[in-house]
Design a protein around this motif. Structure first.
Motif, mmCIF file in Angstrom:
data_model
loop_
_atom_site.group_PDB
_atom_site.id
_atom_site.type_symbol
_atom_site.label_atom_id
_atom_site.label_comp_id
_atom_site.label_asym_id
_atom_site.label_seq_id
_atom_site.Cartn_x
_atom_site.Cartn_y
_atom_site.Cartn_z
ATOM 1 N N ALA A 1 38.418 33.798 53.236
ATOM 2 C CA ALA A 1 37.297 33.095 52.613
ATOM 3 C C ALA A 1 36.219 34.070 52.155
ATOM 4 O O ALA A 1 35.664 33.941 51.052
ATOM 5 N N MET A 2 35.919 35.064 52.980
ATOM 6 C CA MET A 2 34.875 36.009 52.628
ATOM 7 C C MET A 2 35.320 36.973 51.525
ATOM 8 O O MET A 2 34.494 37.423 50.719
ATOM 9 N N VAL A 3 36.621 37.299 51.470
ATOM 10 C CA VAL A 3 37.120 38.122 50.361
ATOM 11 C C VAL A 3 36.865 37.400 49.034
ATOM 12 O O VAL A 3 36.349 37.978 48.073
ATOM 13 N N ALA A 4 37.226 36.097 48.991
ATOM 14 C CA ALA A 4 37.034 35.323 47.764
ATOM 15 C C ALA A 4 35.555 35.158 47.433
ATOM 16 O O ALA A 4 35.132 35.317 46.278
ATOM 17 N N ALA A 5 34.735 34.816 48.445
ATOM 18 C CA ALA A 5 33.308 34.622 48.200
ATOM 19 C C ALA A 5 32.641 35.911 47.742
ATOM 20 O O ALA A 5 31.844 35.914 46.798
ATOM 21 N N CYS A 6 32.973 37.019 48.392
ATOM 22 C CA CYS A 6 32.364 38.301 48.027
ATOM 23 C C CYS A 6 32.796 38.764 46.645
ATOM 24 O O CYS A 6 32.034 39.443 45.948
ATOM 25 N N ALA A 7 34.012 38.409 46.217
ATOM 26 C CA ALA A 7 34.430 38.744 44.854
ATOM 27 C C ALA A 7 33.534 38.031 43.843
ATOM 28 O O ALA A 7 33.057 38.638 42.877
ATOM 29 N N GLY A 8 33.283 36.734 44.059
ATOM 30 C CA GLY A 8 32.420 35.995 43.146
ATOM 31 C C GLY A 8 31.008 36.526 43.136
ATOM 32 O O GLY A 8 30.396 36.703 42.065
ATOM 33 N N TYR A 9 30.468 36.806 44.313
ATOM 34 C CA TYR A 9 29.087 37.277 44.379
ATOM 35 C C TYR A 9 28.954 38.738 43.946
ATOM 36 O O TYR A 9 27.903 39.149 43.454
#
Length: 393
Positions: free
Chosen positions: A101-109
């Protein structure tokens, strides 16, 4: 001071900065609950956050090309992508799910980070006004509000999913607003292969990337370390409750916002190198006080001082580099400085987690103070040699 006019000029990216602040403020205050829900130890949390930054760095590296493909609507679309990613940490119920989840969120941010800073740089060139500190202040102030709100929500029994759902909805509204704001001239073509018109200067060089990026790296390391671990430090070392613990990251965000409003004015009169040196010394002293404060009030004071110092470092480095390179390299500059700077996100979480596991969080924040001192002692002289200050501002 012209804050209203500056905000009106940069209202599009300002909303994106606010969306970024919403997520990280809510995340910082929710770390104890998210950590518990995912079944993570201190070291495990640090490792998960370390892995998650891979998504951010990959997105930052590709950001100039993605922006060029999306054109003038790039910032609004990317803000919407980040809004969707904000929901994911609230759904994680295991270490593996949290990491994904954090890999995906950090990619967007991470993509959003580059897009919004590049947009501000383009607006600075178009308007002839300094806007970077003001927009970073918007991030910090919303970060503080989000941290307090999330802490209160935790105190009242709200689950992480409810908190991150609210963040995602508000960020989606911000994306819709950004899409309706006209992009500055040249925003659609700005990228590594752009040929936009504008005043020419030196090309982006490796010494500028390494020296400026290293300063950003240490500032990010200290900022991310405090965002992710200050609530735990206050709850463990001073028996603070959920709401009282959330005041730590909230104070950091609030004082960084105030400091950046000051920086919006100070950069008109003070050389960037002088401002960075003073800011680093203030931040280091605050980190040391927060680490060893014998009472809760002094720990709050430490995070306040730390926030005031950290506030000026990153936007001042971006502004410094933007003034010293040719216009068509702006997006590439933000991308590469951010990639180097995000090494702080790589080093910060595992360093804080491993030191906390072995020696306690006081040792972790002491290490931050020592590392921040490397900015005026080592990195600032290298930066000034890479691109000297103008004789007169």
């Amino acid at each position: 001071m012209g804050f209203a006019k500056d905000f009106r000029i940069s209202r599009g990216p300002a909303m994106s900065f606010m969306a970024l602040g919403l997520f990280w403020g809510a995340f910082a205050a929710s770390v104890p609950d998210v950590k518990r829900a995912a079944g993570l130890s201190d070291a495990g949390l640090g490792l998960a956050l370390l892995v998650s930054t891979l998504g951010a760095v990959a997105a930052m590296w590709l950001a100039p090309r993605i922006e060029a493909r999306l054109g003038a609507r790039a910032l609004g679309v990317i803000t919407g992508i980040a809004a969707f990613g904000a929901l994911l940490p609230g759904l994680a119920g295991s270490p593996l799910a949290f990491t994904a989840a954090m890999v995906a969120a950090c990619a967007g941010y991470g993509l959003l980070d580059v897009a919004m800073n590049a947009r501000v740089s383009a607006l600075e060139a178009e308007s002839g006004r300094s806007l970077m500190n003001l927009n970073h202040a918007a991030y910090s102030l919303i970060y503080a509000v989000a941290a307090v709100a999330a802490g209160l929500a935790r105190q009242w029994g709200a689950a992480p999913l409810a908190i991150f759902t609210a963040v995602a909805l508000l960020s989606g509204l911000a994306a819709f607003y950004v899409l309706r704001v006209p992009a500055p001239a040249g925003a659609a073509s700005e990228g590594p292969d752009a040929s936009q018109q504008g005043p020419e200067g030196p090309a982006l060089s490796l010494p500028i990337i390494l020296s400026g990026g290293a300063i950003i790296c240490l500032a990010f390391l200290a900022e991310q370390g405090t965002e992710g671990w200050s609530a735990l430090h206050l709850e463990r070392s001073h028996d603070a409750g959920a709401a009282a613990g959330a005041i730590g990251p909230a104070l950091l965000g609030l004082t960084m916002g105030i400091g950046r409003l000051f920086g919006q004015v100070a950069t008109r009169y003070v050389r960037e190198s002088v401002l960075i040196r003073a800011a680093a010394l203030v931040a280091a002293s605050g980190a040391a006080l927060a680490a060893h404060a014998p009472q809760l009030g002094l720990a709050y004071a430490g995070f306040t001082i730390m926030g005031l110092g950290l506030s000026l470092i990153v936007p001042t480095v971006f502004a410094w580099a933007g003034k010293r390179i040719r216009a068509r390299d702006r997006a590439l500059m933000v991308s590469r400085l951010s990639v180097v700077g995000y090494a702080g996100f790589f080093a910060g979480p595992p360093m804080m987690g491993l030191l906390a596991e072995g020696f306690g969080l006081a040792a972790s924040f002491t290490a931050l103070a020592v590392l921040i001192l490397a900015i005026p002692v080592v990195l600032l002289p290298l930066m000034r040699r890479a691109a000297p200050d103008p004789i007169r501002r």
